[in-house]
Design an enzyme around this catalytic site. Structure first.
Site, short mmCIF file in Angstrom:
data_model
loop_
_atom_site.label_atom_id
_atom_site.label_comp_id
_atom_site.label_asym_id
_atom_site.label_seq_id
_atom_site.Cartn_x
_atom_site.Cartn_y
_atom_site.Cartn_z
N ASN A 9 0.86 -1.19 0.00
CA ASN A 9 0.00 0.00 0.00
C ASN A 9 0.89 1.24 0.00
OD1 ASN A 9 -1.80 2.07 0.51
ND2 ASN A 9 -2.26 1.45 2.61
N LYS A 11 0.14 4.27 -0.23
CA LYS A 11 -0.51 5.45 0.36
C LYS A 11 -0.30 6.68 -0.54
CE LYS A 11 0.21 3.40 4.85
NZ LYS A 11 0.05 3.55 6.27
N HIS A 95 -9.42 0.89 4.98
CA HIS A 95 -8.13 1.09 5.66
C HIS A 95 -8.34 1.99 6.87
CE1 HIS A 95 -4.02 2.40 6.41
NE2 HIS A 95 -3.64 1.32 5.78
N GLU A 97 -6.79 4.43 7.95
CA GLU A 97 -6.65 5.87 7.68
C GLU A 97 -7.94 6.42 7.05
OE1 GLU A 97 -2.95 5.47 5.56
OE2 GLU A 97 -2.00 4.92 7.45
N GLU A 167 -5.31 -5.30 10.64
CA GLU A 167 -4.31 -4.25 10.84
C GLU A 167 -4.60 -3.50 12.14
OE1 GLU A 167 -2.35 -3.00 6.94
OE2 GLU A 167 -4.14 -1.81 7.15
N GLY A 173 2.27 2.20 10.74
CA GLY A 173 3.16 3.35 10.58
C GLY A 173 3.84 3.80 11.86
N SER A 213 3.41 -2.19 10.34
CA SER A 213 4.87 -2.15 10.49
C SER A 213 5.55 -3.49 10.13
CB SER A 213 5.26 -1.71 11.90
OG SER A 213 4.80 -0.39 12.14
#
Ligand code: PEP
Length: 250
Positions: A9, A11, A95, A97, A167, A173, A213
């Site tokens: 991904n 991003k 996701h 985010e 996730e 991140g 991560s």
């Protein structure tokens, strides 16, 4: 035996020139892979070029998001058929985010999953708890809610098109990875939940990726666990060397 699926991904990173460079490096560095599927998810602006570069590479193309309407006055959004028209086979949906920054609800994610499947796109459906939720022992409750609402009214016959990505938000991140035991525990919970919602055959087949991560230093151990069928990789997929090392460790 389930195959391993490694997805990158990107991003909101890499312009067109940088995308071409990364895809070329991944393509050139990828050795023969048996029973591993590799997916790259560049930004929208690089998708069409990526499709051309990926012809005959064995690497699949995915997008990072889409809207659930067919077309119309939805400024800034992109539809499933638009993604199909530039060669996408996969799309990341839900996701964390998108959930936290753009306030996507489980209900919106359910509509997106249905629309993606209707258009023949395979969703990578992301779920996971926040740090606060984990500390309050709410992990399975949250993941159960996200999956139950996310998959509402999606029939068993469509489950073969869906990948679930677990996730934990606190691991995305942050450099903080779930331990293989922590990840395996939730993956097993998800597989059991799919068995309850659908049936054992569906649960045995569904691919459940871990994300948060993932890097070459931890991917081998994570991917060796029974219910961890792949990885959704953020930061470490932006350098060909680390992405290729993660693929090799699968
Ligand atoms: C992600 O974006 O899905 C992700 C897991 O990011 P990172 O690997 O950087 O934690």
């Amino acid at each position: 035996m389930r195959k391993k699926v490694i997805a990158g991904n990107w991003k909101m990173n890499l312009d067109l020139k940088e995308s071409v460079a990364l895809i070329s490096e991944i393509k050139n560095g990828l050795e023969k892979i048996d029973n591993i599927e590799v997916i790259v998810c560049p930004p929208f602006t690089s998708l069409e070029t990526a499709k051309t570069l990926l012809v005959n590479s064995g690497i699949f193309l995915g997008a990072q998001n889409m809207y659930f309407e067919e077309n119309g006055a939805f400024t800034g959004e992109i539809s499933a058929s638009m993604l199909k028209s530039v060669g996408c086979q996969y799309v990341i949906i839900g996701h964390s985010e998108r959930r936290t920054i753009f306030k996507e609800t489980d209900e919106v994610i359910n509509k997106k999953l249905k629309k993606a499947i209707e258009h023949g796109l395979k969703p990578i459906f992301c779920v996971g708890e926040s740090l606060d939720e984990r500390e309050k022992n709410l992990t399975t409750k949250i993941v159960e809610r996200q999956i139950q609402i996310g998959l509402k009214e999606i029939p068993q016959s469509d489950l073969k098109s869906i990948i679930i990505a677990y996730e934990p938000v606190w691991a995305i991140g942050t450099g903080r990875t779930a331990t293989p035991d922590q990840a395996q525990e939730v993956h097993k919970f998800i597989r059991d939940l799919i068995k309850d919602l659908y049936d054992k055959a569906t649960a045995d087949k569904i691919i459940i990726q871990y994300g948060g991560s993932v890097k070459p230093e931890n991917s081998g151990e994570l991917l060796s666990r029974q219910d961890i069928d792949g990885a959704l990789v953020g930061g470490a997929c932006l350098k060909s060397a680390s992405f290729l090392d993660i693929i090799k460790s699968a």
